[in-house]
Design a protein around this motif. Structure first.
Motif, PDB file in Angstrom:
ATOM      1  N   ILE A 207       4.707   5.595  -5.343  1.00 12.83           N
ATOM      2  CA  ILE A 207       5.009   5.566  -6.777  1.00 12.83           C
ATOM      3  C   ILE A 207       3.951   6.330  -7.567  1.00 12.83           C
ATOM      4  O   ILE A 207       4.280   7.102  -8.496  1.00 12.83           O
ATOM      5  N   MET A 208       2.676   6.160  -7.249  1.00 12.63           N
ATOM      6  CA  MET A 208       1.611   6.887  -7.931  1.00 12.63           C
ATOM      7  C   MET A 208       1.766   8.398  -7.743  1.00 12.63           C
ATOM      8  O   MET A 208       1.590   9.181  -8.679  1.00 12.63           O
ATOM      9  N   ILE A 209       2.118   8.832  -6.534  1.00 11.80           N
ATOM     10  CA  ILE A 209       2.324  10.256  -6.282  1.00 11.80           C
ATOM     11  C   ILE A 209       3.520  10.771  -7.079  1.00 11.80           C
ATOM     12  O   ILE A 209       3.477  11.850  -7.685  1.00 11.80           O
TER      13      ILE A 209
ATOM     14  N   HIS B 110       0.823  -1.204   0.000  1.00 13.52           N
ATOM     15  CA  HIS B 110       0.000   0.000   0.000  1.00 13.52           C
ATOM     16  C   HIS B 110       0.862   1.261   0.000  1.00 13.52           C
ATOM     17  O   HIS B 110       0.660   2.169  -0.816  1.00 13.52           O
ATOM     18  N   TYR B 111       1.845   1.315   0.895  1.00 11.19           N
ATOM     19  CA  TYR B 111       2.677   2.516   0.988  1.00 11.19           C
ATOM     20  C   TYR B 111       3.582   2.656  -0.228  1.00 11.19           C
ATOM     21  O   TYR B 111       3.820   3.769  -0.706  1.00 11.19           O
ATOM     22  N   ALA B 112       4.087   1.548  -0.750  1.00  7.05           N
ATOM     23  CA  ALA B 112       4.929   1.617  -1.945  1.00  7.05           C
ATOM     24  C   ALA B 112       4.127   2.059  -3.160  1.00  7.05           C
ATOM     25  O   ALA B 112       4.576   2.904  -3.958  1.00  7.05           O
TER      26      ALA B 112
ATOM     27  N   SER C  48       0.041  14.455   0.335  1.00  8.50           N
ATOM     28  CA  SER C  48       0.800  14.828   1.544  1.00  8.50           C
ATOM     29  C   SER C  48       1.430  13.614   2.237  1.00  8.50           C
ATOM     30  O   SER C  48       2.274  13.769   3.116  1.00  8.50           O
ATOM     31  N   ASN C  49       1.032  12.408   1.838  1.00  9.32           N
ATOM     32  CA  ASN C  49       1.566  11.184   2.463  1.00  9.32           C
ATOM     33  C   ASN C  49       2.855  10.693   1.813  1.00  9.32           C
ATOM     34  O   ASN C  49       3.369   9.631   2.189  1.00  9.32           O
ATOM     35  N   PHE C  50       3.396  11.440   0.840  1.00  8.97           N
ATOM     36  CA  PHE C  50       4.519  10.942   0.052  1.00  8.97           C
ATOM     37  C   PHE C  50       5.704  10.539   0.937  1.00  8.97           C
ATOM     38  O   PHE C  50       6.178   9.394   0.878  1.00  8.97           O
TER      39      PHE C  50
END
Length: 555
Positions: free
Chosen positions: A483-485, A477-479, A523-525
């Motif tokens: 990458i999408m951001i 999920h975090y990866a 903002s979670n990048f």
């Protein structure tokens, strides 16, 4: 001496205070009338166990050099280590095979007799007053048995107490013993000097026949005969035990080294080298092992190239277009997934194949389990740093993903992080289970659920509340979010989004809109990087704790 199942190995385990996790014991162990704690006995003695376990890729000389470096009571210079190793090679008849690899079942190496002598050579480096050997002649022919026992006899002549268990020795080997203890069903059937065995057997009404070996005849007397009833056998064994108790006398050892060195030895620390020294020595040995696993390295390299090339052909030159957004998600999903799957099973198997060696070396006070685990994690990380880079280069340019600095660095970082996380998870799972077969089932049970709720197949907000925790602990999920951001944060209008297609109606006017549609937050990048790092650290620490517990539970 005793037949199979008489309790010989169990007796040595009790005396040495090792491998007792499955035993329930009472009483005390004493040496020359002094009661000893298990920790004291471990420091005063060395234990040559029945199985000779070494790392197959090491040579005889390398095994001795490593043992000298880690186990010698004093830090020796390189020249002194060389002289000591040379002396051991000559003393134990290993000079001719010093540069030969130990080998394994699959790879030819030194003989069993040479392995046994190498084991003894490694154990006497600390100059222990007492040496225990569990069936040192098992699997050897009569000549090799005699060679091994001659080495042990020489050590006894020098003043050491050498205690061996043996199944059924040849006449030559039997005659080397100074004293004999014969076990039967866990009880002492005879204890005394070897010259007293024949008179003892005569008192039982079983004199040694002419031309028969004393040891062979004694074992035959203790064994249940064909057609002999169990009740009659038990009566006969009880008569032997009663006769032994009437003549049994404890004697003091002729060695006085224990009294002279007891106070000094018990004050010394268990492992002579510092943790940092252990770590760097183990790292060096690990790098040498990796360099010799050429077939393994080439096979995994070919697999990495083929899988990345196949995936690249599926998503060849995929454009950032409204009709290909699922393809963009697919290449990200496939890359992250493959960087987990490719390294799970190899990490499980390769990490655990040296487990018996680590247990033996820890029991010999060479190093701590934590030093081995961290050194092994570092050496494994080198491979899991190279392969993801190769995978990244092939898939990234074949798929034609955005050539931006932040996009490329984020994608590469997450590829490396995925391989390292799954490696750490594999180490933790196999340490927890203590069995490779079970671990191959447990590891996917952990990685697959967190992959399903990583945001590829279902958005985070759409995950049912009872599965939310799996999404929050999912490294996928975090990866995926990071990458999408990185790909779409600064991307303007996406081509094709102005056309409305009722069969594929996605609101994707801009890159930022696409990110929010995935329930991701720009903002979670940087938080994503922190979360992935925290998950990696968690599995490292969990694996370290379980591995240390597993190794120490074996002592």
């Amino acid at each position: 001496m005793g037949s199979s199942g008489a309790g010989k190995t169990t007796l040595l385990n009790v005396l040495t205070g090792r491998n007792k996790s499955s035993l329930s014991t009472n009483g005390e162990v004493s040496l020359n009338g002094r009661s000893l704690e298990p920790s004291e006995m471990k420091q005063l003695s060395a234990y040559v166990q029945q199985e000779d376990v070494f790392m197959a890729s090491q040579t005889v000389s390398e095994v001795l050099h490593f043992a000298v470096k880690m186990r010698s009571p004093e830090r020796l210079s390189k020249e002194k280590r060389e002289r000591l190793v040379e002396s051991l090679l000559v003393t134990f008849g290993l000079k001719n095979c010093e540069n030969t690899k130990i080998g394994s079942v699959k790879e030819k190496g030194i003989s069993r007799g040479e392995k046994k002598r190498l084991t003894v050579a490694c154990e006497i480096l600390t100059d222990p007053p007492v040496l225990f050997c569990d069936e040192p002649t098992s699997g050897l022919d009569s000549f090799m048995s005699h060679q091994v026992m001659k080495c042990l006899k020489d050590l006894a002549t020098e003043g050491k107490i050498v205690i061996c268990t043996i199944h059924q020795p040849s006449t030559w080997v039997y005659q080397m013993a100074d004293r004999l203890v014969v076990l039967c069903q866990g009880k002492v059937a005879f204890e005394g000097k070897t010259k007293n065995v024949e008179p003892f057997l005569a008192t039982l009404g079983s004199p040694v026949p002419e031309f028969a070996g004393v040891s062979d005849h004694f074992i035959r007397v203790l064994s249940r005969g064909v057609g002999e009833k169990q009740k009659d056998y038990e009566v006969r064994m009880q008569r032997i035990l009663n006769q032994q108790q009437s003549t049994h006398q404890l004697t003091r050892s002729e060695s006085v080294r224990y009294q002279q060195q007891r106070e000094d030895k018990t004050k010394k620390k268990k492992i002579y080298r510092s943790w940092c020294f252990q770590f760097f020595a183990l790292t060096g040995r690990g790098l040498i092992q990796i360099s010799r696993r050429k077939k393994y390295i080439v096979a995994r390299l070919i697999l990495t190239v083929l899988v990345s090339w196949f995936l690249g052909m599926v998503y060849l030159r995929i454009p950032i277009h409204r009709d290909h957004l699922l393809g963009i998600k697919g290449v990200i999903f496939g890359t992250l997934q493959m960087n987990n799957i490719l390294y799970m099973m190899p990490s499980l198997i390769s990490f655990w194949e040296d487990y018996p060696v680590v247990v033996r070396e820890y029991q010999s006070n060479m190093y701590s389990p934590s030093a081995y685990f961290m050194a092994r994690s570092l050496t494994d990380s080198i491979l899991h740093l190279i392969y993801p880079i190769i995978f990244f280069v092939i898939i990234y340019f074949m798929a034609g993903l955005p050539l931006t600095f932040i996009g490329m660095t984020t994608f590469l970082t997450m590829c490396i992080a995925m391989s390292m996380i799954i490696t750490s998870l594999s180490h933790a799972v196999v340490s927890l289970c203590g069995n490779v077969t079970i671990s191959l089932t447990v590891a996917p049970l952990i990685s697959v659920p967190v992959m399903v709720f990583g945001g590829f197949l279902i958005t985070v907000d759409a995950v049912p509340w009872y599965y939310k925790p799996l999404s929050y602990v999912s490294w996928y999920h975090y990866a995926f979010e990071a990458i999408m951001i990185a790909f779409f944060k600064d991307h303007g209008r996406i081509e094709g989004c102005q056309t409305v297609n009722p069969l594929f109606d996605i609101e994707c006017s801009t890159g930022e809109k696409l990110i929010t549609d995935q329930d991701f937050k720009i903002s979670n990048f940087w938080f994503d990087f922190v979360a992935v790092g925290a998950i990696l650290v968690f599995w490292k620490i969990f694996g370290l704790l379980t591995f240390v517990f597993r190794i120490r539970s074996k002592t």
